[in-house]
Write a protein that holds these residues in place. Structure first.
Motif, PDB file in Angstrom:
ATOM      1  N   PHE A 168       0.667  -1.440   0.085  1.00 49.57           N
ATOM      2  CA  PHE A 168       0.398  -0.196  -0.083  1.00 49.57           C
ATOM      3  C   PHE A 168       0.755   0.744   0.408  1.00 49.57           C
ATOM      4  O   PHE A 168       1.818   1.452   0.446  1.00 49.57           O
ATOM      5  CB  PHE A 168      -0.603  -0.158   0.886  1.00 49.57           C
ATOM      6  CG  PHE A 168      -1.425  -1.115   1.357  1.00 49.57           C
ATOM      7  CD1 PHE A 168      -1.570  -2.281   1.876  1.00 49.57           C
ATOM      8  CD2 PHE A 168      -3.263  -0.615   0.885  1.00 49.57           C
ATOM      9  CE1 PHE A 168      -2.326  -3.479   2.398  1.00 49.57           C
ATOM     10  CE2 PHE A 168      -3.948  -1.733   0.922  1.00 49.57           C
ATOM     11  CZ  PHE A 168      -3.869  -3.275   1.128  1.00 49.57           C
ATOM     12  N   TYR A 174       3.667  -3.824 -10.850  1.00 46.93           N
ATOM     13  CA  TYR A 174       3.482  -2.264 -10.420  1.00 46.93           C
ATOM     14  C   TYR A 174       2.103  -1.632 -10.639  1.00 46.93           C
ATOM     15  O   TYR A 174       1.304  -1.649 -10.977  1.00 46.93           O
ATOM     16  CB  TYR A 174       3.877  -0.870 -11.576  1.00 46.93           C
ATOM     17  CG  TYR A 174       3.646  -1.634 -12.912  1.00 46.93           C
ATOM     18  CD1 TYR A 174       4.012  -1.947 -14.087  1.00 46.93           C
ATOM     19  CD2 TYR A 174       2.354  -0.179 -13.562  1.00 46.93           C
ATOM     20  CE1 TYR A 174       3.378  -2.403 -15.506  1.00 46.93           C
ATOM     21  CE2 TYR A 174       1.927  -0.461 -14.177  1.00 46.93           C
ATOM     22  CZ  TYR A 174       2.657  -0.648 -15.506  1.00 46.93           C
ATOM     23  OH  TYR A 174       1.981  -0.701 -16.752  1.00 46.93           O
ATOM     24  N   VAL A 175       1.705  -0.317 -10.222  1.00 48.29           N
ATOM     25  CA  VAL A 175       0.472   0.561  -9.912  1.00 48.29           C
ATOM     26  C   VAL A 175       0.546   1.715 -10.266  1.00 48.29           C
ATOM     27  O   VAL A 175       1.638   2.122  -9.707  1.00 48.29           O
ATOM     28  CB  VAL A 175      -0.369  -0.066  -8.786  1.00 48.29           C
ATOM     29  CG1 VAL A 175       0.226   0.598  -7.268  1.00 48.29           C
ATOM     30  CG2 VAL A 175      -1.502   0.759  -8.637  1.00 48.29           C
ATOM     31  N   ALA A 176      -0.344   1.970 -11.058  1.00 45.40           N
ATOM     32  CA  ALA A 176       0.609   3.697 -11.499  1.00 45.40           C
ATOM     33  C   ALA A 176      -0.657   4.176 -11.642  1.00 45.40           C
ATOM     34  O   ALA A 176      -2.401   4.084 -11.386  1.00 45.40           O
ATOM     35  CB  ALA A 176       0.935   4.099 -12.721  1.00 45.40           C
ATOM     36  N   THR A 177      -1.276   5.630 -11.268  1.00 47.73           N
ATOM     37  CA  THR A 177      -1.682   6.759 -11.795  1.00 47.73           C
ATOM     38  C   THR A 177      -1.230   7.736 -11.864  1.00 47.73           C
ATOM     39  O   THR A 177      -0.187   8.161 -11.774  1.00 47.73           O
ATOM     40  CB  THR A 177      -2.836   6.783 -10.714  1.00 47.73           C
ATOM     41  OG1 THR A 177      -4.186   7.929  -9.905  1.00 47.73           O
ATOM     42  CG2 THR A 177      -1.185   7.866  -9.039  1.00 47.73           C
ATOM     43  N   SER A 178      -2.277   9.023 -12.625  1.00 48.21           N
ATOM     44  CA  SER A 178      -1.838  10.145 -13.166  1.00 48.21           C
ATOM     45  C   SER A 178      -2.551  10.896 -12.406  1.00 48.21           C
ATOM     46  O   SER A 178      -2.934  12.206 -12.635  1.00 48.21           O
ATOM     47  CB  SER A 178      -2.169  10.565 -14.439  1.00 48.21           C
ATOM     48  OG  SER A 178      -3.334  10.286 -15.339  1.00 48.21           O
ATOM     49  N   GLN A 193      -4.657   9.619  -1.694  1.00 49.35           N
ATOM     50  CA  GLN A 193      -5.805   9.259  -2.462  1.00 49.35           C
ATOM     51  C   GLN A 193      -4.285   7.709  -2.171  1.00 49.35           C
ATOM     52  O   GLN A 193      -3.640   8.024  -1.244  1.00 49.35           O
ATOM     53  CB  GLN A 193      -5.484   8.903  -4.528  1.00 49.35           C
ATOM     54  CG  GLN A 193      -4.128   8.678  -4.800  1.00 49.35           C
ATOM     55  CD  GLN A 193      -4.551   9.062  -6.431  1.00 49.35           C
ATOM     56  OE1 GLN A 193      -4.923   8.497  -6.853  1.00 49.35           O
ATOM     57  NE2 GLN A 193      -3.989  10.131  -6.643  1.00 49.35           N
ATOM     58  N   LYS A 194      -4.586   7.028  -1.629  1.00 45.81           N
ATOM     59  CA  LYS A 194      -3.828   5.427  -1.059  1.00 45.81           C
ATOM     60  C   LYS A 194      -4.201   4.427  -2.898  1.00 45.81           C
ATOM     61  O   LYS A 194      -4.999   4.433  -3.050  1.00 45.81           O
ATOM     62  CB  LYS A 194      -4.689   4.289  -0.522  1.00 45.81           C
ATOM     63  CG  LYS A 194      -4.154   3.801  -0.242  1.00 45.81           C
ATOM     64  CD  LYS A 194      -4.900   2.938   1.225  1.00 45.81           C
ATOM     65  CE  LYS A 194      -5.684   1.748   1.531  1.00 45.81           C
ATOM     66  NZ  LYS A 194      -6.718   1.136   2.426  1.00 45.81           N
ATOM     67  N   LEU A 195      -2.341   3.721  -3.264  1.00 41.94           N
ATOM     68  CA  LEU A 195      -3.606   2.300  -4.142  1.00 41.94           C
ATOM     69  C   LEU A 195      -2.436   1.233  -3.007  1.00 41.94           C
ATOM     70  O   LEU A 195      -1.967   1.265  -1.857  1.00 41.94           O
ATOM     71  CB  LEU A 195      -1.699   2.604  -5.419  1.00 41.94           C
ATOM     72  CG  LEU A 195      -2.729   4.345  -6.406  1.00 41.94           C
ATOM     73  CD1 LEU A 195      -1.579   5.066  -6.769  1.00 41.94           C
ATOM     74  CD2 LEU A 195      -3.244   3.443  -6.874  1.00 41.94           C
ATOM     75  N   SER A 196      -3.229   0.646  -3.805  1.00 41.23           N
ATOM     76  CA  SER A 196      -2.626  -0.788  -4.014  1.00 41.23           C
ATOM     77  C   SER A 196      -1.835  -1.776  -4.100  1.00 41.23           C
ATOM     78  O   SER A 196      -2.758  -1.882  -5.685  1.00 41.23           O
ATOM     79  CB  SER A 196      -3.736  -1.742  -2.942  1.00 41.23           C
ATOM     80  OG  SER A 196      -4.999  -1.624  -3.502  1.00 41.23           O
ATOM     81  N   LEU A 197      -1.759  -2.796  -4.209  1.00 35.56           N
ATOM     82  CA  LEU A 197      -0.269  -3.437  -5.219  1.00 35.56           C
ATOM     83  C   LEU A 197      -1.111  -5.168  -4.909  1.00 35.56           C
ATOM     84  O   LEU A 197       0.115  -5.453  -3.446  1.00 35.56           O
ATOM     85  CB  LEU A 197       0.933  -3.296  -5.834  1.00 35.56           C
ATOM     86  CG  LEU A 197       1.599  -4.063  -6.696  1.00 35.56           C
ATOM     87  CD1 LEU A 197       1.047  -3.753  -7.815  1.00 35.56           C
ATOM     88  CD2 LEU A 197       3.015  -3.278  -6.859  1.00 35.56           C
ATOM     89  N   PHE A 238      -1.050   8.969  -0.055  1.00 32.95           N
ATOM     90  CA  PHE A 238       0.285   9.708  -1.356  1.00 32.95           C
ATOM     91  C   PHE A 238      -0.578  11.509  -1.033  1.00 32.95           C
ATOM     92  O   PHE A 238      -1.634  10.527  -1.357  1.00 32.95           O
ATOM     93  CB  PHE A 238       1.067   8.910  -2.348  1.00 32.95           C
ATOM     94  CG  PHE A 238       0.511   8.694  -3.455  1.00 32.95           C
ATOM     95  CD1 PHE A 238       0.406   7.669  -3.333  1.00 32.95           C
ATOM     96  CD2 PHE A 238       0.355   8.912  -4.587  1.00 32.95           C
ATOM     97  CE1 PHE A 238      -1.448   6.634  -3.932  1.00 32.95           C
ATOM     98  CE2 PHE A 238      -0.809   8.460  -5.836  1.00 32.95           C
ATOM     99  CZ  PHE A 238      -1.652   7.596  -5.370  1.00 32.95           C
TER     100      PHE A 238
END
Lengths: 296, 112
Positions: A221, A253-257, A262-266, A224
């Motif tokens: 997680f 990988y996990v990516a965002t623009s 926010q929070k990302l998970s992989l 950011f």
């Protein structure tokens, strides 16, 4: 707030040792061992003197009627210790069903149950570390003053936490040993965040210096904030099998623009260890602050 | 390259019922065994794991053990290298034969 000092005098005449305790003036001072208790009131000079004590482990307790503090000391020929009216609370979250301890390296406290939450009262300032028994996860916090309140969470494998690079788990965060298909520059470790800011003509990267042991966890997680972006440049969190060209060694990988907090998970599947890396593209309008990275 | 996703975003190299085609550069040069050990969640989409954890795209992650996928990919690349090497050797041999034929023809013309 008072300090209690114990002085042990070897018996050159008479039986037993003499303990001299310094505590807040007027407070009640009690020493006890094997069911035997002696009580005195600290004088205006803060002293309470106990004579004729046998060697061994004694519990010293001071109270002023509204607060209490205790300390265990071992009486030998010469000794000293301190006791203060100091309390701070650390709210500890740990995996339900497991055991949990909190220690400053001198004093170790144990959670009273395996419920998963513990309001732990610590007796002195210092760096207190919680550790749970199921997977060995740990978390630390500095307590500075009586009355402080803090939180520790040992349900997570912390990899970065608000300025703490968790070098025990990561070896630190840097860009040494990494390359890209483009010129590379390193992200910046600030006092309370990692700054992944875009630079013209370069990619910005930061990664763990060593492979992270991922046994026992299933998801990575990151918390950011993408403060600004342009042209759909991305922030990516990656799993790498080795250092080198991160494009070649990444296996997930996990990516965002997207812009915003926010929070990302992989998912982490079938690999016991990996380097964790982060990359942003080469646009000066892409600014990402990373606050926390962990695995569960 | 084009891969096909099922309802759980698992990748396939062939079309099938209820599979959606997507373009994913990450899989360029990868063998079918490698590709079909992966999940790919495109940007803007979300996958919810059976334990309730949410994963937002764009996300690519193996769902099979990584060592198994890496072993398959390395075997594929080795076989590819061997095939290319054999083809290269055959081409070089053909070229050498051509050069020899031209040389012999030139010698005949010159009466040597």
């Amino acid at each position: 707030m008072g300090t209690a000092f114990l002085y042990g005098n070897g018996g050159s005449g008479g039986t037993g040792a003499t303990l001299t305790i310094t505590a807040p003036a007027g407070c009640t001072v009690t020493v006890s061992k094997d069911g035997k208790t002696k009580t005195k009131t600290a004088g205006t000079d803060g002293l309470a003197v106990f004579k004729g004590l046998s060697t061994g482990e004694w519990t010293v307790t001071i109270t002023d009627g509204s607060q209490q503090a205790s300390k265990t000391v071992t009486v030998t020929a010469d000794y000293a210790t301190s006791i203060t009216f100091f309390t701070a609370t650390i709210n500890v979250t740990y995996p339900a069903g497991s055991k949990c301890t909190v220690t400053d390296g001198v004093t170790t406290l144990t959670a009273p149950d395996t419920s998963g939450t513990w309001e732990c009262v610590v007796p002195n300032a210092g760096t207190w570390t919680a550790r749970e028994s199921a997977k060995g996860f740990s978390d630390s916090v500095s307590i500075n003053s009586s009355g402080d309140f803090a939180e520790l969470d040992v349900t997570k494998l912390w990899l970065y936490k608000n300025g703490d690079s968790r070098t025990d788990n990561t070896g630190g965060w840097n860009a040494a040993g990494w390359t890209s298909n483009y010129p590379l520059t390193a992200g910046v470790l600030a006092s309370d965040r990692i700054k992944m800011y875009g630079t013209v003509g370069k990619e910005t990267l930061l990664a763990t210096d060593k492979k992270v042991d991922l046994s026992g966890v299933t998801t990575l997680f990151v918390d950011f904030n993408v403060m600004s972006n342009q042209s759909n440049n991305t922030y990516a969190l990656l799993l790498n099998s080795a250092k080198g060209n991160y494009q070649n060694t990444k296996y997930g990988y996990v990516a965002t623009s997207s812009i915003g907090v926010q929070k990302l998970s992989l998912p982490i599947n079938g690999k016991d260890s990996a380097y964790i890396s982060m990359v942003v593209g080469g646009n000066v309008n892409l600014k990402v602050d990373v606050f926390r990275i962990w695995a569960e | 390259m084009i891969v096909y996703l099922d309802a759980d975003y698992r990748c396939y190299v062939t079309q099938g019922e209820n599979r959606v085609a997507v373009d994913a550069d990450y899989f360029n040069g990868k063998c079918p065994a490698f590709i079909e050990g992966y999940q790919f969640v495109p940007e803007g989409e979300t996958w919810v794991r059976e334990d309730g954890e949410t994963f937002r795209g764009e996300m690519i992650a193996p769902w099979k053990p990584w060592e198994e996928l890496d072993t398959a990919q390395r075997a594929y690349e080795r076989e590819l290298a061997e095939t290319l090497s054999a083809e290269n050797a055959a081409l070089l041999s053909d070229m050498a034969q051509l050069v020899e034929e031209v040389y012999q023809s030139d010698m005949e013309m010159m009466g040597i």
